[in-house]
Design an enzyme around this catalytic site. Sequence first.
Site, mmCIF file in Angstrom:
data_model
loop_
_atom_site.group_PDB
_atom_site.id
_atom_site.type_symbol
_atom_site.label_atom_id
_atom_site.label_comp_id
_atom_site.label_asym_id
_atom_site.label_seq_id
_atom_site.Cartn_x
_atom_site.Cartn_y
_atom_site.Cartn_z
ATOM 1 N N ALA A 156 48.885 37.670 41.836
ATOM 2 C CA ALA A 156 49.049 37.067 43.158
ATOM 3 C C ALA A 156 49.218 35.556 43.054
ATOM 4 C CB ALA A 156 47.838 37.381 44.024
ATOM 5 N N SER A 161 45.313 36.171 46.663
ATOM 6 C CA SER A 161 44.682 37.165 45.795
ATOM 7 C C SER A 161 43.443 37.780 46.420
ATOM 8 C CB SER A 161 44.293 36.530 44.460
ATOM 9 O OG SER A 161 43.543 37.462 43.688
ATOM 10 N N HIS A 163 41.178 39.043 44.691
ATOM 11 C CA HIS A 163 40.061 38.638 43.822
ATOM 12 C C HIS A 163 39.357 37.394 44.371
ATOM 13 C CE1 HIS A 163 40.259 41.383 40.372
ATOM 14 N NE2 HIS A 163 41.559 41.449 40.615
ATOM 15 N N ASP A 170 38.188 44.388 38.915
ATOM 16 C CA ASP A 170 38.931 45.129 37.900
ATOM 17 C C ASP A 170 37.903 45.737 36.966
ATOM 18 O OD1 ASP A 170 41.260 44.178 39.016
ATOM 19 O OD2 ASP A 170 41.603 42.635 37.496
ATOM 20 N N GLU A 220 47.742 49.947 39.996
ATOM 21 C CA GLU A 220 46.676 49.333 39.203
ATOM 22 C C GLU A 220 45.440 50.236 39.276
ATOM 23 O OE1 GLU A 220 45.868 45.250 40.149
ATOM 24 O OE2 GLU A 220 47.899 44.584 39.632
ATOM 25 N N HIS A 223 41.987 48.359 39.515
ATOM 26 C CA HIS A 223 41.644 47.365 40.541
ATOM 27 C C HIS A 223 40.991 48.052 41.746
ATOM 28 C CE1 HIS A 223 42.510 43.543 42.927
ATOM 29 N NE2 HIS A 223 42.199 44.418 43.870
HETATM 30 ZN ZN LIG Z 1 42.651 43.096 40.036
#
Ligand SMILES: [Zn+2]
Length: 256
Positions: A156, A161, A163, A170, A220, A223
């Site tokens: 990102a 993001s 995160h 993750d 992903e 994630h």
């Molecule tokens: Zn991630």
Amino acid sequence: MKRRSLVIIVVILLALTAGAVAYYKEDTPETTNKPANQTTSKPSTPQQPAFDKKQFSLENPDSLWIIANKQRPLNPKNYAPTLVIPAMRLRSNITTDERQVRQVTADALEKLSTAAEADGITLTLESGYRSYNFQVNLYDHYVSVQGKAVADTQSARPGYSEHQTGLAADLGGVTKPACNVEDCFKDTPEGEWIVANAYKYGFIIRYPEGKQAVTGYIYEPWHLRYVGTDLAQEMRRVNVSTLEEFFGLGPAGDYN
Ligand SMILES: [Zn+2]
């Protein structure tokens, strides 16, 4: 001859009557019992209350349901939550930024990893929180290695993001470390355990397979996003895998 044909007629009549009785018997329970069942069972089954999609803000970065994607940057872009370190196995070389998550995420990660451990599965936190400045460096690194177009499908831009919210994690495993944060993670025992169990602890796989046009990211399997057990279980119940689709937001395949 006469007597024989009379017998035949009697037999035929008996067969027809038996058939009619059998038909009537099969038919009557259907028609008479069904309404009775409905009237007796209806009051005893409580109505499931409709899921309230407006319980939490989708815009406030402090909200449990904040949705950040390529069409929805965090506001402010340099948003930073209060963070803690979850009591679970961490990637050995994890950065001080990435070992942290928001308190609610930490609580859920601890429950998740404890439950996994009970099933013989060891989960590791590979990357939790990433600050705005961390993402600046990470994104720039991807762009320099892969070019902007490819980088945008995997990392990102700063301020966009998940995160950065402290609600994303993750996860990796110990059976195939080479598959951590890689596509093959989905086929590891840890990846399979996550698919089967993460929702019970309030997590969704945020970037599911085949949803790049909706989420903006390739699959992903590592994630996870904490959204709370109510939402994670509701999304599973109605079989909708992305936040964008569940909340009726437009696709976020790319930046404007
Ligand atoms: Zn991630």
